[in-house]
Design a protein around this motif. Structure first.
Motif, mmCIF file in Angstrom:
data_model
loop_
_atom_site.group_PDB
_atom_site.id
_atom_site.type_symbol
_atom_site.label_atom_id
_atom_site.label_comp_id
_atom_site.label_asym_id
_atom_site.label_seq_id
_atom_site.Cartn_x
_atom_site.Cartn_y
_atom_site.Cartn_z
ATOM 1 N N ASP A 38 0.806 -1.228 0.000
ATOM 2 C CA ASP A 38 0.000 0.000 0.000
ATOM 3 C C ASP A 38 0.842 1.283 0.000
ATOM 4 O OD1 ASP A 38 1.025 -0.288 2.553
ATOM 5 O OD2 ASP A 38 -0.844 0.227 3.564
ATOM 6 N N ALA A 39 2.087 1.185 -0.411
ATOM 7 C CA ALA A 39 2.996 2.343 -0.407
ATOM 8 C C ALA A 39 2.509 3.438 -1.356
ATOM 9 C CB ALA A 39 4.401 1.899 -0.809
ATOM 10 N N THR A 40 2.990 4.652 -1.116
ATOM 11 C CA THR A 40 2.746 5.770 -2.035
ATOM 12 C C THR A 40 4.085 6.375 -2.419
ATOM 13 O OG1 THR A 40 2.461 7.376 -0.226
ATOM 14 C CG2 THR A 40 0.468 6.283 -1.056
ATOM 15 N N TYR A 41 4.133 6.907 -3.638
ATOM 16 C CA TYR A 41 5.369 7.490 -4.163
ATOM 17 C C TYR A 41 4.974 8.687 -5.004
ATOM 18 C CZ TYR A 41 9.831 7.544 -6.838
ATOM 19 O OH TYR A 41 11.014 7.895 -7.436
ATOM 20 N N GLY A 42 5.472 9.873 -4.627
ATOM 21 C CA GLY A 42 5.082 11.066 -5.353
ATOM 22 C C GLY A 42 6.168 12.107 -5.422
ATOM 23 N N TRP A 43 5.902 13.123 -6.236
ATOM 24 C CA TRP A 43 6.779 14.283 -6.346
ATOM 25 C C TRP A 43 6.003 15.434 -6.940
ATOM 26 C CZ3 TRP A 43 7.824 9.802 -9.227
ATOM 27 C CH2 TRP A 43 7.586 9.882 -10.601
ATOM 28 N N ASN A 44 6.522 16.619 -6.746
ATOM 29 C CA ASN A 44 5.946 17.819 -7.340
ATOM 30 C C ASN A 44 6.765 18.156 -8.574
ATOM 31 O OD1 ASN A 44 6.390 21.014 -7.489
ATOM 32 N ND2 ASN A 44 4.267 20.524 -7.036
ATOM 33 N N TYR A 45 6.083 18.592 -9.632
ATOM 34 C CA TYR A 45 6.770 18.913 -10.879
ATOM 35 C C TYR A 45 6.404 20.315 -11.292
ATOM 36 C CZ TYR A 45 9.315 17.418 -15.014
ATOM 37 O OH TYR A 45 10.265 17.268 -15.996
ATOM 38 N N GLY A 46 6.844 21.266 -10.501
ATOM 39 C CA GLY A 46 6.572 22.661 -10.810
ATOM 40 C C GLY A 46 5.332 23.176 -10.107
ATOM 41 N N PRO A 47 4.924 24.392 -10.443
ATOM 42 C CA PRO A 47 3.859 25.053 -9.688
ATOM 43 C C PRO A 47 2.454 24.524 -9.953
ATOM 44 C CG PRO A 47 4.583 26.434 -11.498
ATOM 45 C CD PRO A 47 5.511 25.252 -11.461
ATOM 46 N N LYS A 48 2.286 23.677 -10.970
ATOM 47 C CA LYS A 48 0.929 23.261 -11.325
ATOM 48 C C LYS A 48 0.661 21.773 -11.248
ATOM 49 C CE LYS A 48 0.126 27.239 -14.242
ATOM 50 N NZ LYS A 48 -0.283 27.735 -15.544
ATOM 51 N N GLN A 49 1.699 20.928 -11.133
ATOM 52 C CA GLN A 49 1.461 19.492 -11.199
ATOM 53 C C GLN A 49 2.171 18.717 -10.106
ATOM 54 O OE1 GLN A 49 2.324 18.427 -15.405
ATOM 55 N NE2 GLN A 49 0.219 17.696 -15.346
ATOM 56 N N ASP A 50 1.430 17.751 -9.563
ATOM 57 C CA ASP A 50 1.972 16.753 -8.651
ATOM 58 C C ASP A 50 1.851 15.398 -9.333
ATOM 59 O OD1 ASP A 50 2.405 18.528 -6.507
ATOM 60 O OD2 ASP A 50 0.397 18.201 -5.702
ATOM 61 N N PHE A 51 2.738 14.495 -8.972
ATOM 62 C CA PHE A 51 2.628 13.104 -9.408
ATOM 63 C C PHE A 51 2.435 12.255 -8.173
ATOM 64 C CE2 PHE A 51 4.318 8.905 -9.798
ATOM 65 C CZ PHE A 51 3.680 8.443 -10.935
ATOM 66 N N MET A 52 1.547 11.249 -8.243
ATOM 67 C CA MET A 52 1.358 10.342 -7.123
ATOM 68 C C MET A 52 0.997 8.943 -7.634
ATOM 69 S SD MET A 52 1.481 9.835 -3.894
ATOM 70 C CE MET A 52 1.634 11.524 -3.346
ATOM 71 N N ALA A 53 1.800 7.979 -7.251
ATOM 72 C CA ALA A 53 1.491 6.567 -7.499
ATOM 73 C C ALA A 53 1.053 5.966 -6.168
ATOM 74 C CB ALA A 53 2.709 5.838 -8.044
ATOM 75 N N VAL A 54 -0.049 5.246 -6.194
ATOM 76 C CA VAL A 54 -0.616 4.663 -4.979
ATOM 77 C C VAL A 54 -0.635 3.143 -5.127
ATOM 78 C CG1 VAL A 54 -2.625 4.566 -3.464
ATOM 79 C CG2 VAL A 54 -2.029 6.720 -4.613
#
Length: 183
Positions: free
Chosen positions: A39-55
């Motif tokens: 059930d891990a999560t892995y994410g990052w922010n990619y600038g002022p408008k987008q986040d990435f998130m894998a669940v």
């Protein structure tokens, strides 16, 4: 108060480093997914408008370590150092981003500065949470330099085309709308 055995955390970091080296050599990061809890999560922010998130482990495998790493075959992400807190299970790993493509002077294209990953240990030699951070400005500048010098691999050219296509990509969300909190 929760806590983790320091020797176990040190071993987890060593296992992670070795698994990353194998992934880089193979140009395939998907096997790293086995080092995350179900059930891990892995994410990052990619600038002022987008986040990435894998669940979840399988989304981490297929999207974060699969789709998002396409075009980065040949790149290396050597870790420079780690900070480990056995009380909380938090681990910070600091890394570089180095392309196998070379400039005319023979130096590798590399992101100026340093990036990092903040991990939370979930026990049993698995991460339960990871958030990456990097200098978006320096990453953008490097890719613009590589585009200008026609130094992008075919895989990276495809990655750029995919990102500018306007089609929604799996795992990408407007800032603040991901299914779990980025931070």
């Amino acid at each position: 108060m929760t806590g983790f055995d320091r020797a176990e955390l040190d071993e987890m970091v060593q296992r992670w480093i070795e698994a990353n080296k194998k992934a880089e050599a193979a140009g395939d990061w998907k096997p790293l997914a086995d080092m995350y809890t179900e059930d891990a999560t892995y994410g990052w922010n990619y600038g002022p408008k987008q986040d990435f998130m894998a669940v979840g482990r399988e989304e981490i495998r297929e999207v974060a370590l699969g789709l998002e790493m396409k075009g980065l075959e040949g790149w290396e992400y050597p870790y420079q150092d780690f900070v480990i807190d056995e009380r909380s299970g938090n681990v910070i790993g600091l890394w570089k981003q180095i392309s196998d493509a070379k400039r005319e002077d023979g130096s590798n294209y590399s992101v100026y500065g340093i990036g990092g990953s903040w991990f939370r240990y979930g026990g049993d030699f698995q991460w339960s949470w990871q958030r990456d951070f990097f200098d978006f400005g320096n990453v953008s500048a490097l890719f613009m330099e590589m585009i200008g010098n026609n130094a992008l691999s075919k895989g990276m050219q495809g990655r750029v085309q995919r990102s500018i296509s306007g089609d929604p990509l799996p795992g990408w969300y407007p800032v603040g709308t991901a299914p779990v909190s980025l931070w």
